[in-house]
Design a protein around this motif. Structure first.
Motif, short mmCIF file in Angstrom:
data_model
loop_
_atom_site.label_atom_id
_atom_site.label_comp_id
_atom_site.label_asym_id
_atom_site.label_seq_id
_atom_site.Cartn_x
_atom_site.Cartn_y
_atom_site.Cartn_z
N LEU A 116 -5.79 5.23 8.89
CA LEU A 116 -5.15 5.47 7.60
C LEU A 116 -3.86 4.67 7.53
O LEU A 116 -2.99 4.81 8.39
N LEU A 117 -3.75 3.82 6.51
CA LEU A 117 -2.57 3.00 6.30
C LEU A 117 -1.76 3.63 5.19
O LEU A 117 -2.26 3.86 4.09
N VAL A 118 -0.48 3.95 5.49
CA VAL A 118 0.38 4.65 4.54
C VAL A 118 1.59 3.79 4.21
O VAL A 118 2.36 3.42 5.10
N ASP A 119 1.76 3.51 2.94
CA ASP A 119 2.91 2.78 2.42
C ASP A 119 3.95 3.84 2.05
O ASP A 119 3.71 4.67 1.18
N VAL A 120 5.10 3.83 2.73
CA VAL A 120 6.11 4.85 2.49
C VAL A 120 7.21 4.38 1.52
O VAL A 120 8.24 5.03 1.39
N ARG A 121 6.95 3.27 0.83
CA ARG A 121 7.89 2.80 -0.18
C ARG A 121 7.78 3.66 -1.44
O ARG A 121 6.88 4.47 -1.58
N GLU A 122 8.69 3.44 -2.36
CA GLU A 122 8.67 4.15 -3.63
C GLU A 122 7.49 3.68 -4.48
O GLU A 122 7.02 2.55 -4.31
N PRO A 123 7.00 4.53 -5.38
CA PRO A 123 5.85 4.16 -6.21
C PRO A 123 6.02 2.84 -6.96
O PRO A 123 5.05 2.07 -7.08
N SER A 124 7.20 2.54 -7.44
CA SER A 124 7.41 1.27 -8.16
C SER A 124 7.21 0.07 -7.24
O SER A 124 6.66 -0.96 -7.65
N GLU A 125 7.61 0.19 -5.98
CA GLU A 125 7.40 -0.88 -5.00
C GLU A 125 5.93 -1.03 -4.69
O GLU A 125 5.39 -2.14 -4.63
N TYR A 126 5.26 0.09 -4.47
CA TYR A 126 3.83 0.09 -4.18
C TYR A 126 3.05 -0.53 -5.32
O TYR A 126 2.17 -1.36 -5.10
#
Length: 133
Positions: free
Chosen positions: A42-52
């Motif tokens: 599982l790859l998780v991007d922990v940036r803010e939704p706007s960055e994602y």
């Protein structure tokens, strides 16, 4: 200093000094690509939704760092989990947080999204009007 504070400090010290160098990190794009060959990862991007929304590593889900504790049901204990952000700072905080919460299967990717892009790897973006995956 109270006994409770000393016990907490001692426990944190034991935890931090028990971490082998490089143990909780994937230091290269090649290393991450190899780990992602396992469909269980599982790859998780922990940036803010706007960055994602503006671009993310393919197949990553977005759980912003500040919401990790509210989203533990999305993070399995029995599969490899990799966190990344834009520079490595937030993913490092997330990895340590999850380890303190009992996760032993979590690693960070310090080259981060910037490192992934710099290596010329593909990125995905969300279609207009969609705010998360």
């Amino acid at each position: 200093m109270s006994e409770e504070s000393l016990n907490l400090e001692s426990g944190v010290d034991r935890f931090l000094t028990s971490i082998p160098a490089g143990y909780y990190t994937i230091g290269t794009v090649k290393g991450l690509k190899s780990l992602l060959e396992n469909p269980q990862t599982l790859l998780v991007d922990v940036r803010e939704p706007s960055e994602y929304k503006s671009g993310y590593i393919p197949n990553a889900i977005n759980i912003p760092l500040q919401t990790l504790a509210q989203n533990l049901t999305q993070i399995p204990h029995d599969r490899p989990v990799v966190l990344y952000c834009s520079s490595g700072y937030r993913s490092g905080m997330g990895v340590m947080t999850l380890h303190l919460l009992g996760y032993e299967n979590v690693q960070g990717f310090p080259p981060s999204f910037v490192g992934w892009q710099a290596a010329g790897e593909a990125i995905d973006t969300l279609p207009a009007g969609i705010t998360s995956r």
